[in-house]
Write an enzyme that holds these catalytic residues in place. Structure first.
Site, mmCIF file in Angstrom:
data_model
loop_
_atom_site.group_PDB
_atom_site.id
_atom_site.type_symbol
_atom_site.label_atom_id
_atom_site.label_comp_id
_atom_site.label_asym_id
_atom_site.label_seq_id
_atom_site.Cartn_x
_atom_site.Cartn_y
_atom_site.Cartn_z
ATOM 1 N N ARG A 1 21.942 1.042 14.244
ATOM 2 C CA ARG A 1 21.372 1.756 13.213
ATOM 3 C C ARG A 1 20.176 2.366 13.851
ATOM 4 O O ARG A 1 19.347 2.084 14.546
ATOM 5 C CB ARG A 1 20.929 0.830 12.178
ATOM 6 C CG ARG A 1 21.980 0.264 11.238
ATOM 7 C CD ARG A 1 22.544 1.461 10.321
ATOM 8 N NE ARG A 1 21.739 2.247 9.435
ATOM 9 C CZ ARG A 1 20.911 1.710 8.348
ATOM 10 N NH1 ARG A 1 21.389 0.867 7.823
ATOM 11 N NH2 ARG A 1 20.153 2.858 7.967
ATOM 12 N N ARG B 1 24.604 18.263 20.009
ATOM 13 C CA ARG B 1 24.880 19.418 20.773
ATOM 14 C C ARG B 1 24.167 19.565 22.054
ATOM 15 O O ARG B 1 24.279 20.015 22.968
ATOM 16 C CB ARG B 1 24.960 20.610 20.012
ATOM 17 C CG ARG B 1 26.142 20.803 19.057
ATOM 18 C CD ARG B 1 26.141 21.992 18.386
ATOM 19 N NE ARG B 1 27.138 21.818 17.149
ATOM 20 C CZ ARG B 1 27.062 22.530 16.236
ATOM 21 N NH1 ARG B 1 26.528 23.376 15.969
ATOM 22 N NH2 ARG B 1 28.139 22.323 15.184
ATOM 23 N N CYS C 1 27.982 14.532 8.842
ATOM 24 C CA CYS C 1 26.749 14.268 7.929
ATOM 25 C C CYS C 1 27.283 14.029 6.473
ATOM 26 O O CYS C 1 28.021 14.674 6.111
ATOM 27 C CB CYS C 1 26.170 15.540 8.084
ATOM 28 S SG CYS C 1 25.213 15.865 9.884
ATOM 29 N N GLU D 1 22.369 10.787 1.076
ATOM 30 C CA GLU D 1 22.288 9.309 0.815
ATOM 31 C C GLU D 1 22.316 9.441 -0.607
ATOM 32 O O GLU D 1 21.963 10.317 -1.274
ATOM 33 C CB GLU D 1 20.659 8.919 1.549
ATOM 34 C CG GLU D 1 20.527 8.707 2.828
ATOM 35 C CD GLU D 1 20.982 7.022 2.795
ATOM 36 O OE1 GLU D 1 21.124 6.243 2.129
ATOM 37 O OE2 GLU D 1 21.605 7.019 3.958
ATOM 38 N N ARG E 1 19.002 9.084 8.541
ATOM 39 C CA ARG E 1 19.479 7.843 9.117
ATOM 40 C C ARG E 1 20.766 8.247 9.977
ATOM 41 O O ARG E 1 21.397 9.219 9.758
ATOM 42 C CB ARG E 1 20.017 7.073 8.000
ATOM 43 C CG ARG E 1 18.613 6.520 7.199
ATOM 44 C CD ARG E 1 19.346 5.685 5.764
ATOM 45 N NE ARG E 1 18.150 4.986 5.103
ATOM 46 C CZ ARG E 1 17.489 5.754 4.127
ATOM 47 N NH1 ARG E 1 17.676 7.059 3.558
ATOM 48 N NH2 ARG E 1 16.455 4.881 3.547
ATOM 49 N N TYR F 1 13.607 2.594 14.425
ATOM 50 C CA TYR F 1 13.240 3.214 13.401
ATOM 51 C C TYR F 1 11.886 3.960 13.778
ATOM 52 O O TYR F 1 11.118 3.332 14.421
ATOM 53 C CB TYR F 1 12.735 2.157 12.131
ATOM 54 C CG TYR F 1 14.171 1.468 11.798
ATOM 55 C CD1 TYR F 1 14.730 2.087 10.597
ATOM 56 C CD2 TYR F 1 14.763 0.383 12.368
ATOM 57 C CE1 TYR F 1 15.964 1.620 10.263
ATOM 58 C CE2 TYR F 1 16.005 0.149 11.986
ATOM 59 C CZ TYR F 1 16.775 0.548 10.916
ATOM 60 O OH TYR F 1 17.874 -0.014 10.448
ATOM 61 N N ARG G 1 12.866 -1.156 7.945
ATOM 62 C CA ARG G 1 13.365 -2.519 8.337
ATOM 63 C C ARG G 1 12.398 -2.829 9.182
ATOM 64 O O ARG G 1 12.362 -2.980 10.562
ATOM 65 C CB ARG G 1 14.737 -2.485 9.162
ATOM 66 C CG ARG G 1 15.935 -2.072 8.230
ATOM 67 C CD ARG G 1 16.248 -3.149 7.370
ATOM 68 N NE ARG G 1 16.647 -4.631 8.087
ATOM 69 C CZ ARG G 1 17.726 -5.048 8.316
ATOM 70 N NH1 ARG G 1 18.702 -4.390 8.226
ATOM 71 N NH2 ARG G 1 17.900 -6.316 9.048
#
Length: 120
Positions: free
Chosen positions: A6, A62, A74, A77, A89, A107, A115
């Site tokens: 993640r 790319r 893509c 959210e 994200r 992150y 997180r």
């Protein structure tokens, strides 16, 4: 073993170049910290918050040599009230010998608050 890695970052404004730049920076960190090779990647999923529609963050891949044939998608959210604004994200699904605890989730910027237990 197949693992998910993640990551998340934020941008200051809904600008196509900024979205691609921050997504690229995020992917470079995810790749480096987890020693990821494109040929071991199953897929990459990016999501953006509803306030970001200036560019597809997938375009950032790319710029990476060898990533042309990695499947990328893509999505938007879900609009949760009071969620982090201008957030990108990513979920990278990769074949790796690392155990779950060795995966380095990344992150950046304001996304660090998502997180704090997994900061890298």
């Amino acid at each position: 073993m197949i693992r998910g890695v993640r990551g998340a970052t934020t941008v200051d404004k809904n600008d196509g170049e900024a979205i691609i730049e921050k997504a690229h920076e995020l992917m470079l960190a995810v790749i480096k910290q987890n020693d990821i090779k494109a040929e071991n990647v199953t897929s990459v999923f990016f999501t953006v918050t509803a306030d970001l529609d200036g560019a597809f963050p997938a375009k950032s891949l790319r710029k990476l040599e060898g990533w042309t044939h990695v499947p990328v998608m893509c999505m938007q959210e879900i609009p949760v009230p009071n969620s982090l604004a201008r957030c990108i994200r990513v979920m990278v699904t990769v074949e790796t010998s690392r155990v779950q605890e060795q995966i380095q989730h990344v992150y950046h910027y304001n996304a660090k608050q998502l997180r704090p237990d997994l900061r890298s």
